[in-house]
Design an enzyme around this catalytic site. Structure first.
Site, PDB file in Angstrom:
ATOM      1  N   ARG A 149       0.869  -1.175   0.000  1.00  0.00           N
ATOM      2  CA  ARG A 149       0.000   0.000   0.000  1.00  0.00           C
ATOM      3  C   ARG A 149       0.906   1.226   0.000  1.00  0.00           C
ATOM      4  O   ARG A 149       2.027   1.176   0.504  1.00  0.00           O
ATOM      5  CB  ARG A 149      -0.891   0.027   1.236  1.00  0.00           C
ATOM      6  CG  ARG A 149      -1.828  -1.173   1.368  1.00  0.00           C
ATOM      7  CD  ARG A 149      -2.652  -1.074   2.652  1.00  0.00           C
ATOM      8  NE  ARG A 149      -3.592  -2.189   2.785  1.00  0.00           N
ATOM      9  CZ  ARG A 149      -3.347  -3.297   3.482  1.00  0.00           C
ATOM     10  NH1 ARG A 149      -2.186  -3.449   4.104  1.00  0.00           N
ATOM     11  NH2 ARG A 149      -4.243  -4.261   3.552  1.00  0.00           N
ATOM     12  N   LYS A 173      -2.321  -2.197   7.971  1.00  0.00           N
ATOM     13  CA  LYS A 173      -3.500  -1.678   8.666  1.00  0.00           C
ATOM     14  C   LYS A 173      -3.569  -2.232  10.083  1.00  0.00           C
ATOM     15  O   LYS A 173      -3.262  -3.401  10.314  1.00  0.00           O
ATOM     16  CB  LYS A 173      -4.773  -2.048   7.896  1.00  0.00           C
ATOM     17  CG  LYS A 173      -4.939  -1.282   6.585  1.00  0.00           C
ATOM     18  CD  LYS A 173      -6.249  -1.624   5.926  1.00  0.00           C
ATOM     19  CE  LYS A 173      -6.467  -0.800   4.665  1.00  0.00           C
ATOM     20  NZ  LYS A 173      -7.750  -1.111   3.994  1.00  0.00           N
ATOM     21  N   HIS A 245      -2.019   2.211  -5.996  1.00  0.00           N
ATOM     22  CA  HIS A 245      -2.723   0.961  -5.701  1.00  0.00           C
ATOM     23  C   HIS A 245      -2.807   0.058  -6.924  1.00  0.00           C
ATOM     24  O   HIS A 245      -2.949  -1.163  -6.789  1.00  0.00           O
ATOM     25  CB  HIS A 245      -4.126   1.276  -5.183  1.00  0.00           C
ATOM     26  CG  HIS A 245      -4.568   0.373  -4.073  1.00  0.00           C
ATOM     27  ND1 HIS A 245      -3.969   0.357  -2.831  1.00  0.00           N
ATOM     28  CD2 HIS A 245      -5.538  -0.579  -4.021  1.00  0.00           C
ATOM     29  CE1 HIS A 245      -4.554  -0.545  -2.072  1.00  0.00           C
ATOM     30  NE2 HIS A 245      -5.508  -1.126  -2.768  1.00  0.00           N
ATOM     31  N   ARG A 248      -0.214  -2.482  -6.768  1.00  0.00           N
ATOM     32  CA  ARG A 248      -0.569  -3.542  -5.812  1.00  0.00           C
ATOM     33  C   ARG A 248      -1.529  -4.547  -6.463  1.00  0.00           C
ATOM     34  O   ARG A 248      -1.345  -5.763  -6.332  1.00  0.00           O
ATOM     35  CB  ARG A 248      -1.201  -2.899  -4.582  1.00  0.00           C
ATOM     36  CG  ARG A 248      -1.636  -3.845  -3.475  1.00  0.00           C
ATOM     37  CD  ARG A 248      -2.021  -3.010  -2.259  1.00  0.00           C
ATOM     38  NE  ARG A 248      -2.869  -3.702  -1.317  1.00  0.00           N
ATOM     39  CZ  ARG A 248      -2.416  -4.477  -0.324  1.00  0.00           C
ATOM     40  NH1 ARG A 248      -1.119  -4.671  -0.164  1.00  0.00           N
ATOM     41  NH2 ARG A 248      -3.253  -5.050   0.514  1.00  0.00           N
ATOM     42  N   HIS A 271      -4.020  -9.099   3.736  1.00  0.00           N
ATOM     43  CA  HIS A 271      -5.479  -9.103   3.785  1.00  0.00           C
ATOM     44  C   HIS A 271      -5.950  -9.903   4.995  1.00  0.00           C
ATOM     45  O   HIS A 271      -5.474 -11.011   5.239  1.00  0.00           O
ATOM     46  CB  HIS A 271      -6.071  -9.721   2.519  1.00  0.00           C
ATOM     47  CG  HIS A 271      -6.037  -8.805   1.338  1.00  0.00           C
ATOM     48  ND1 HIS A 271      -6.207  -9.252   0.045  1.00  0.00           N
ATOM     49  CD2 HIS A 271      -5.870  -7.456   1.250  1.00  0.00           C
ATOM     50  CE1 HIS A 271      -6.139  -8.211  -0.790  1.00  0.00           C
ATOM     51  NE2 HIS A 271      -5.942  -7.128  -0.074  1.00  0.00           N
ATOM     52  N   TYR A 280      -9.091 -11.153  -7.093  1.00  0.00           N
ATOM     53  CA  TYR A 280      -8.085 -11.234  -8.148  1.00  0.00           C
ATOM     54  C   TYR A 280      -8.234 -12.496  -8.996  1.00  0.00           C
ATOM     55  O   TYR A 280      -7.726 -12.549 -10.108  1.00  0.00           O
ATOM     56  CB  TYR A 280      -6.681 -11.182  -7.540  1.00  0.00           C
ATOM     57  CG  TYR A 280      -6.420  -9.886  -6.833  1.00  0.00           C
ATOM     58  CD1 TYR A 280      -6.172  -8.715  -7.547  1.00  0.00           C
ATOM     59  CD2 TYR A 280      -6.449  -9.806  -5.450  1.00  0.00           C
ATOM     60  CE1 TYR A 280      -5.956  -7.520  -6.900  1.00  0.00           C
ATOM     61  CE2 TYR A 280      -6.225  -8.606  -4.797  1.00  0.00           C
ATOM     62  CZ  TYR A 280      -5.979  -7.469  -5.524  1.00  0.00           C
ATOM     63  OH  TYR A 280      -5.776  -6.284  -4.881  1.00  0.00           O
TER      64      TYR A 280
END
Length: 299
Positions: A149, A173, A245, A248, A271, A280
């Site tokens: 990110r 995160k 992004h 990514r 994730h 994806y």
């Protein structure tokens, strides 16, 4: 109970108890501000501890009529659920009015991706003769090589680089750390930049451990990285609307199309849920279709 007091307490809860980033806390705050605006626009102001399920359903209808797309509505409802969970934990309410609230059904939008040639052309457009050339090349190599990110890249620390074993430690995160492999091409570009950084940059106090610095010796902003990529795309005539992004997304897509295990990609991307990564797997539909046509007995 005052809305602003409740929102301030909620933000403190997200910071101290949930350890969310400043950006995430601000996003949650904006969502609850919308609910406050709705509540205070009613004939009789609805206080945060007086909200009931019917009010929240009316609020959702209100944001829908404002033209807000379903994905944005779903994000707002997620913020509201978190807000009332906090209110319940703090004994500010006796029952959660959002418990039975259903978020709008949304379709997952397939992320834009770059081809391998697009990536090479963007990196090749960087002028290495300019003072910031080495830094810019290292940043793009790392975005694509590690699937970072943009905030993870701008906050990356030298002390978290383990280039001898081809790994970096990333803080994602919720301040969750993960180890991500780094390619030889990215290592080469990064070492070149770190040498340049040491010789030619006057580093501000407190920024000594930050990998990527501006000419003033302080860490880069996310906006700067966005603008850099936009300018590079324009310079090569790339018509796609891209951002950091996009690198990514391309990292994940190229790995999965090449046969990488979904859970391994989930780990590298940081994730929380495998369903976030599963988006994806839908990107290579033409290949799947041609495979079915060619090999399935009923085709």
């Amino acid at each position: 109970m005052d809305w602003r007091w409740a929102i301030k307490g909620f933000k403190n809860y997200l910071k101290l108890e949930k350890s969310l980033s400043a950006n995430s806390i601000e996003a949650y705050g904006r969502d609850i501000e919308k609910l406050r605006q709705f509540a205070e626009a009613q004939p009789v102001t609805i206080k945060p501890n007086m909200v009931i399920l019917a009010n929240l359903r009316s609020f959702l209808q209100w944001v829908n009529e404002l033209g807000m797309i379903p994905s944005s509505q779903a994000r707002i409802m997620s913020g509201i659920k978190a807000f009332y969970k906090y209110m319940l934990i703090e004994d500010l309410i006796s029952a959660d009015p959002s418990e039975l609230l259903e978020s709008p059904k949304i379709q997952r939008k397939l992320p834009d991706t770059l081809s391998y040639d697009d990536i090479n052309n963007l990196i090749g457009a960087i002028d290495l003769s300019k003072p910031d050339g080495a830094r810019n090349k290292a940043m793009l190599e790392m975005l694509y090589s590690c699937g970072l990110r943009v905030s993870e890249m701008t906050e990356l620390k030298i002390s978290n680089l383990y280039l001898d074993i081809e790994f970096i430690k990333v803080t994602g995160k919720g301040n969750k750390e993960r180890l991500v492999p780094i390619s030889n091409a990215a290592i080469k570009a990064l070492n070149f930049w770190l040498t340049d950084r040491k010789l030619n940059y006057a580093i501000k106090k407190g920024e000594e451990d930050i990998v990527f610095l501006s000419r003033r010796g302080s860490r880069l902003t996310r906006v700067f990285v966005f603008m850099l990529i936009k300018k590079l795309a324009q310079s090569i005539g790339l018509k796609k609307k891209i951002s950091p992004h996009t690198f990514r997304h391309s990292f994940a897509t190229h790995l999965i199309e090449g046969g990488a295990d979904l859970r391994a990609v989930q780990e590298m991307l940081g994730h929380e849920s495998i369903t976030t990564t599963e988006i994806y797997t839908h990107l290579d539909r033409d290949y799947l279709k041609s495979t079915i046509i060619q090999y399935h007995p009923r085709s």
